[in-house]
Motif scaffolding. Structure first.
Motif, short mmCIF file in Angstrom:
data_model
loop_
_atom_site.label_atom_id
_atom_site.label_comp_id
_atom_site.label_asym_id
_atom_site.label_seq_id
_atom_site.Cartn_x
_atom_site.Cartn_y
_atom_site.Cartn_z
N LEU A 24 9.01 2.32 -26.41
CA LEU A 24 8.56 3.69 -25.87
C LEU A 24 7.17 3.44 -25.79
O LEU A 24 6.34 3.46 -26.81
N ILE A 25 6.35 3.45 -24.70
CA ILE A 25 4.88 3.20 -24.82
C ILE A 25 4.21 4.46 -24.65
O ILE A 25 4.67 5.10 -23.65
N VAL A 26 3.31 4.74 -25.41
CA VAL A 26 2.39 6.13 -25.40
C VAL A 26 1.03 5.89 -25.67
O VAL A 26 0.45 6.18 -26.54
N VAL A 27 0.31 5.06 -24.70
CA VAL A 27 -1.09 4.85 -24.70
C VAL A 27 -1.60 5.41 -23.45
O VAL A 27 -0.74 5.71 -22.46
N PRO A 28 -2.74 5.56 -23.36
CA PRO A 28 -3.36 6.28 -22.03
C PRO A 28 -3.30 5.11 -21.10
O PRO A 28 -3.25 4.00 -21.13
N SER A 29 -3.14 5.61 -19.75
CA SER A 29 -2.79 5.00 -18.39
C SER A 29 -3.65 3.92 -18.34
O SER A 29 -3.23 2.94 -17.67
N HIS A 30 -5.10 4.00 -18.72
CA HIS A 30 -6.00 3.16 -18.23
C HIS A 30 -5.63 1.65 -19.09
O HIS A 30 -6.15 0.58 -18.49
N VAL A 31 -4.89 1.62 -20.05
CA VAL A 31 -4.57 0.38 -21.02
C VAL A 31 -3.12 0.08 -20.71
O VAL A 31 -2.70 -0.75 -21.39
N PHE A 32 -2.33 1.04 -19.78
CA PHE A 32 -0.97 0.76 -19.96
C PHE A 32 -0.70 -0.75 -19.58
O PHE A 32 0.15 -1.38 -20.16
N GLY A 33 -1.30 -1.27 -18.45
CA GLY A 33 -1.08 -2.54 -17.99
C GLY A 33 -1.20 -3.75 -18.96
O GLY A 33 -0.75 -4.51 -19.31
N ASP A 34 -2.44 -3.37 -19.87
CA ASP A 34 -2.77 -4.20 -20.74
C ASP A 34 -1.64 -4.29 -22.00
O ASP A 34 -1.37 -5.56 -22.41
N VAL A 35 -1.04 -3.10 -22.22
CA VAL A 35 -0.13 -3.17 -23.39
C VAL A 35 0.91 -3.95 -22.66
O VAL A 35 1.60 -4.72 -23.57
N LEU A 36 1.31 -3.65 -21.48
CA LEU A 36 2.41 -4.35 -20.88
C LEU A 36 2.33 -5.92 -21.17
O LEU A 36 3.21 -6.86 -21.46
N ALA A 37 1.31 -6.33 -20.56
CA ALA A 37 0.84 -7.75 -20.94
C ALA A 37 1.01 -8.40 -22.12
O ALA A 37 1.26 -9.73 -22.53
N GLN A 38 0.47 -7.67 -23.27
CA GLN A 38 0.46 -8.03 -24.55
C GLN A 38 1.92 -8.13 -25.06
O GLN A 38 2.26 -8.97 -25.63
N ILE A 39 2.80 -7.12 -24.49
CA ILE A 39 4.28 -7.09 -25.03
C ILE A 39 5.06 -8.22 -24.52
O ILE A 39 6.13 -8.78 -25.17
N LYS A 40 4.59 -8.61 -23.05
CA LYS A 40 5.56 -9.48 -22.46
C LYS A 40 6.00 -10.63 -23.10
O LYS A 40 7.37 -11.06 -23.07
N PRO A 41 5.28 -11.33 -23.87
CA PRO A 41 5.71 -12.86 -24.56
C PRO A 41 6.77 -12.38 -25.73
O PRO A 41 7.54 -13.35 -26.11
N GLY A 84 -4.20 2.89 -8.35
CA GLY A 84 -3.64 4.29 -8.11
C GLY A 84 -2.09 3.94 -7.90
O GLY A 84 -1.40 4.67 -7.17
N ARG A 85 -1.70 2.80 -8.29
CA ARG A 85 -0.16 2.61 -8.52
C ARG A 85 0.54 3.56 -9.44
O ARG A 85 -0.14 3.77 -10.46
N LEU A 86 1.94 3.69 -9.25
CA LEU A 86 2.76 4.24 -10.05
C LEU A 86 3.00 3.37 -11.22
O LEU A 86 3.07 2.05 -10.91
N LEU A 87 3.11 3.88 -12.33
CA LEU A 87 3.12 2.91 -13.61
C LEU A 87 4.41 2.13 -13.24
O LEU A 87 4.64 0.96 -14.03
N GLN A 88 5.66 2.83 -12.74
CA GLN A 88 6.57 1.53 -12.48
C GLN A 88 6.49 0.57 -11.46
O GLN A 88 6.95 -0.57 -11.78
N ASP A 89 5.36 0.53 -10.81
CA ASP A 89 4.74 -0.58 -10.09
C ASP A 89 4.12 -1.61 -10.78
O ASP A 89 4.25 -2.78 -10.83
N VAL A 90 3.29 -1.06 -11.77
CA VAL A 90 2.47 -1.80 -12.81
C VAL A 90 3.54 -2.50 -13.70
O VAL A 90 3.57 -3.82 -13.84
N ALA A 91 4.40 -1.85 -14.19
CA ALA A 91 5.71 -2.50 -15.20
C ALA A 91 6.24 -3.57 -14.18
O ALA A 91 6.52 -4.71 -14.85
N THR A 92 6.71 -3.48 -13.00
CA THR A 92 7.63 -4.27 -12.12
C THR A 92 6.66 -5.57 -12.00
O THR A 92 7.07 -6.78 -11.97
N ASP A 93 5.47 -5.25 -11.84
CA ASP A 93 4.55 -6.38 -11.24
C ASP A 93 4.14 -7.28 -12.55
O ASP A 93 4.42 -8.68 -12.64
N ILE A 94 4.20 -6.65 -13.82
CA ILE A 94 3.93 -7.54 -14.93
C ILE A 94 5.06 -7.88 -15.66
O ILE A 94 5.02 -9.21 -16.06
N LEU A 95 6.08 -7.27 -15.58
CA LEU A 95 7.41 -7.78 -16.38
C LEU A 95 8.46 -8.13 -15.42
O LEU A 95 9.70 -8.90 -15.81
#
Ligand SMILES: NC(=O)C1=CN([C@@H]2O[C@H](COP(=O)(O)OP(=O)(O)OC[C@H]3O[C@@H](n4cnc5c(N)ncnc54)[C@H](OP(=O)(O)O)[C@@H]3O)[C@@H](O)[C@H]2O)C=CC1
Ligand SMILES: O=C(CO)COP(=O)(O)O
Length: 334
Positions: free
Chosen positions: A79-96, A116-127
């Motif tokens: 469960l990720i609970v960080v501010p939206s501006h670092v959401f993608g960074d955190v996903l990239a960090q956990i990916k490996p 301005g993407r929904l966070l679901q699109d950020v998640a799918t893009d990264i993961l």
């Protein structure tokens, strides 16, 4: 660290800590990770998060972890609970570090900074599309949740089993009630747009306008949320639920809201930087206003309140002038 935790929460600010406490109070072994090892050591020593939720003791089932790889290995559900501006960074960090069976959820509210993407699109893009995704959203001030006061929240997922499982981990039958909702887009969108309107409600109250103005802003703000939601394919039933109407009313009407307090400070004549420093925690609506406004412009969705707040925050327009411009709009059908 043992490998038997049921869920790992990433982000040890006010809301991540509060959700981790709620999960652990239900007897679920819960790992709480934060990016500042010194802060995590303090939490482990004090068994409370004095910086964000002073005086509220951690349940025994809450375990602190400063190592991200260990935190991810410990639980299937994240469960990720960080501010939206670092959401993608955190996903990239956990990916490996993700497990084959990992499932990813978040309680972050907002759209991706700049795109301005929904966070679901950020998640799918990264993961990619392998991992089930879920979102929690609703009227849930961290302090009240942590204090065990009655609260209700929506859970939506790309995988109905994941929504049910997260809902089961959180729902407690005493103070925290969960609702599952199949509308993954609508549940994400409410949390982003309400942040913007809450700034507007704060501005209005900061200028000394009354209850009529605040309520008109909430009501027409909901109209803007509905229009944007429909354009993105959200289900209109969601607009009246916890993640939209519920959270909009909460944050527009109570001074626990940082977005509302930010608007109040601007309405009282303070600058953007001064107001943010004074609040000392994330004010999602500051960035969200830009992202929601640009998204509405891209989609051709009329959002006049959002547009005026954007001009106040980013184009140096005075709050009073923005209010006058809203009032000067042609009369129209409701
Ligand atoms: N508080 C609330 O009542 C609610 C909040 N939310 C949402 O939850 C999200 C988080 O907000 P909230 O907890 O309130 O914010 P806070 O400002 O209370 O805490 C933010 C936390 O995120 C941490 N953080 C910042 N950058 C990173 C990073 N790159 N990696 C890991 N952690 C990082 C901060 O660490 P540090 O302190 O070291 O900077 C801090 O612990 C937001 O999207 C918010 O809208 C949703 C519902 C309710
Ligand atoms: O999202 C929230 C409550 O549901 C918290 O609101 P603020 O971010 O405005 O404090």
């Amino acid at each position: 660290m043992t490998n038997a935790a049921l869920i790992t929460v990433l982000g040890a600010g006010s809301y991540g800590t509060s959700l981790a406490m709620s999960l652990a109070r239900n007897g679920n072994k819960t790992v709480l990770w934060g990016h500042n090892p010194q802060h995590i050591a303090e939490l482990a020593k004090e068994r409370s998060n004095e910086a964000y939720l002073p005086g509220i003791a951690f349940p025994d089932a809450l375990v602190l972890e400063a190592d991200l790889q260990q935190a991810i290995a410990a639980s299937r559900d994240i469960l990720i609970v960080v501010p939206s501006h670092v959401f993608g960074d955190v996903l990239a960090q956990i990916k490996p570090f993700l497990r084959e069976d990992s499932r990813i959820s978040w309680a972050t509210k907002g759209l991706e900074a700049e795109t301005g993407r929904l966070l679901q699109d950020v998640a799918t893009d990264i993961l990619g599309t392998h991992y089930p995704l879920a979102v929690l959203s609703g009227p849930t001030f961290a302090k009240e949740l942590a204090a065990g006061l009655p609260t209700a929240i929506s859970v939506s997922s790309t995988d109905p089993q994941f929504a049910d499982d997260i809902s089961h981990l959180l729902h407690c039958g005493r103070s925290l009630r969960t609702y599952t909702n199949n509308d993954f887009i609508g549940v994400q969108l409410g949390g982003a747009v309400k942040n913007v309107i809450a700034i507007g409600a704060g501005l209005s109250d900061g200028l000394g306008f009354g209850a009529n103005a605040r309520t008109a802003l909430i009501t027409r703000g909901l109209t803007e949320l509905c229009r944007l939601g429909e354009a993105l394919g959200a289900d209109k039933n969601t607009f009246m639920g916890m993640s939209c109407l519920g959270d909009l009313v909460l944050t527009c009407t109570d001074n626990q809201s940082r977005n509302r307090r930010f608007g109040l400070a601007l309405g009282a004549g303070k600058g953007v930087d001064e107001a943010q420093v004074e609040i000392g925690q994330v004010v999602e609506g500051y960035r969200n206003t830009k992202e929601v406004y640009l998204l509405s412009a891209r989609l051709g969705v009329e959002m006049p309140i959002t547009e005026q707040i954007y001009q106040v925050l980013y184009e140096n327009k005075s709050a009073k002038e923005a209010a006058l411009d809203l009032l000067a709009r042609d009369k129209k059908g409701e």
